[in-house]
Design a protein around this motif. Sequence first.
Motif, PDB file in Angstrom:
ATOM      1  N   ARG A 132       0.827  -1.209   0.000  1.00 12.65           N
ATOM      2  CA  ARG A 132       0.000   0.000   0.000  1.00 12.65           C
ATOM      3  C   ARG A 132       0.861   1.259   0.000  1.00 12.65           C
ATOM      4  N   LEU A 133       2.030   1.173   0.631  1.00 15.50           N
ATOM      5  CA  LEU A 133       2.918   2.327   0.711  1.00 15.50           C
ATOM      6  C   LEU A 133       3.847   2.427  -0.497  1.00 15.50           C
ATOM      7  N   GLY A 134       3.693   1.493  -1.436  1.00 13.25           N
ATOM      8  CA  GLY A 134       4.518   1.526  -2.637  1.00 13.25           C
ATOM      9  C   GLY A 134       5.945   1.100  -2.402  1.00 13.25           C
ATOM     10  N   ARG A 135       6.164   0.288  -1.372  1.00 14.33           N
ATOM     11  CA  ARG A 135       7.507  -0.174  -1.058  1.00 14.33           C
ATOM     12  C   ARG A 135       7.786  -1.523  -1.705  1.00 14.33           C
ATOM     13  N   ASP A 136       9.085  -1.826  -1.850  1.00 15.23           N
ATOM     14  CA  ASP A 136       9.500  -3.122  -2.388  1.00 15.23           C
ATOM     15  C   ASP A 136       8.933  -4.226  -1.506  1.00 15.23           C
ATOM     16  N   ASP A 137       8.475  -5.318  -2.124  1.00 16.98           N
ATOM     17  CA  ASP A 137       7.853  -6.372  -1.331  1.00 16.98           C
ATOM     18  C   ASP A 137       8.861  -7.384  -0.779  1.00 16.98           C
ATOM     19  N   SER A 138      10.146  -7.185  -1.009  1.00 18.22           N
ATOM     20  CA  SER A 138      11.158  -8.101  -0.481  1.00 18.22           C
ATOM     21  C   SER A 138      11.588  -7.631   0.908  1.00 18.22           C
ATOM     22  N   LEU A 139      10.720  -7.855   1.886  1.00 17.41           N
ATOM     23  CA  LEU A 139      10.974  -7.391   3.243  1.00 17.41           C
ATOM     24  C   LEU A 139      12.002  -8.266   3.959  1.00 17.41           C
ATOM     25  N   ALA A 140      12.766  -7.660   4.851  1.00 11.35           N
ATOM     26  CA  ALA A 140      13.691  -8.392   5.715  1.00 11.35           C
ATOM     27  C   ALA A 140      13.181  -8.253   7.151  1.00 11.35           C
ATOM     28  N   PHE A 141      12.907  -9.386   7.802  1.00 13.66           N
ATOM     29  CA  PHE A 141      12.304  -9.392   9.137  1.00 13.66           C
ATOM     30  C   PHE A 141      13.360  -9.630  10.218  1.00 13.66           C
ATOM     31  N   PHE A 142      13.281  -8.829  11.278  1.00 19.11           N
ATOM     32  CA  PHE A 142      14.126  -9.015  12.456  1.00 19.11           C
ATOM     33  C   PHE A 142      13.197  -9.176  13.649  1.00 19.11           C
ATOM     34  N   ILE A 143      13.203 -10.366  14.239  1.00 19.95           N
ATOM     35  CA  ILE A 143      12.195 -10.758  15.216  1.00 19.95           C
ATOM     36  C   ILE A 143      12.842 -10.904  16.598  1.00 19.95           C
ATOM     37  N   GLU A 144      12.232 -10.272  17.581  1.00 20.80           N
ATOM     38  CA  GLU A 144      12.746 -10.381  18.951  1.00 20.80           C
ATOM     39  C   GLU A 144      12.732 -11.836  19.406  1.00 20.80           C
ATOM     40  N   ASP A 145      13.860 -12.268  19.958  1.00 21.40           N
ATOM     41  CA  ASP A 145      14.031 -13.681  20.301  1.00 21.40           C
ATOM     42  C   ASP A 145      13.726 -13.983  21.763  1.00 21.40           C
ATOM     43  N   GLY A 146      13.064 -13.070  22.462  1.00 24.39           N
ATOM     44  CA  GLY A 146      12.885 -13.248  23.895  1.00 24.39           C
ATOM     45  C   GLY A 146      11.666 -14.048  24.313  1.00 24.39           C
ATOM     46  N   HIS A 147      10.720 -14.269  23.398  1.00 23.12           N
ATOM     47  CA  HIS A 147       9.491 -14.952  23.789  1.00 23.12           C
ATOM     48  C   HIS A 147       9.714 -16.458  23.898  1.00 23.12           C
ATOM     49  N   GLU A 148       9.018 -17.074  24.863  1.00 20.86           N
ATOM     50  CA  GLU A 148       9.198 -18.506  25.092  1.00 20.86           C
ATOM     51  C   GLU A 148       8.723 -19.359  23.915  1.00 20.86           C
ATOM     52  N   ARG A 149       7.887 -18.790  23.051  1.00 23.99           N
ATOM     53  CA  ARG A 149       7.393 -19.527  21.890  1.00 23.99           C
ATOM     54  C   ARG A 149       8.114 -19.143  20.594  1.00 23.99           C
TER      55      ARG A 149
END
Length: 220
Positions: free
Chosen positions: A156-173
């Motif tokens: 929707r924002l007209g950005r490239d769809d090749s996103l890079a995700f950085f996910i917090e590793d602190g959750h027990e799941r």
Amino acid sequence: MKTRLHNGGAQRIKDRDREFIGIILDLFDGPFVMLTACLDESKNGPIFCVTGVLLGRKSLKALDREWKRELKLAGIRYYHAVDCAHGTDEFKGKSKDFRMYLHKRMCEIMRKHLIGSVTVASMPWQYPFKKHDWGYSEYTVCAFLCMDEMFALADRLGRDDSLAFFIEDGHERAGELRKLIQSQLKAGRLDIERYQFVGKQGFRAVQAADVFAYETCKRL
């Protein structure tokens, strides 16, 4: 790497975040998504939410630079919104006025640099979550739905769809989410192949996502 003397001993100084950002900017064009979770007790019961914030190359570097400066001025190693609110961990012994001011500053930095955000929330008084209906925990379902919605936001924002995700590793799941992502990749879902789990106390941009998750959770 530099070495300085502190309290009679040698302390190695190395900005791992800056090195990490340099690496990811070399590997990916962006945009970048920082993903984190927040659990908050409201008057209606426990609210669980996962928030993703969208950053571009320039905004990622600028946010990191300003965030680092505020941490240094405050004399703390990392920022976690819940700890700031309750005066625990890094904020133990800090006055309420100090904590309120720093939280305001971190919110200002976050708002200044974020391109957009998505929050997926579980509110049990409206839609009681039952794991056997989904096959995964509340955290994993919210996190994966959030990842999906981040692609829609970027489009929707007209950005490239090749996103890079950085996910917090602190959750027990977090391990469960990692397995789900890997199973989706094996099934041919290649748009989520750019992901990395990072520590809460590490990557400063993920700390910014934590602030947004906390503020969103408070208002639900």
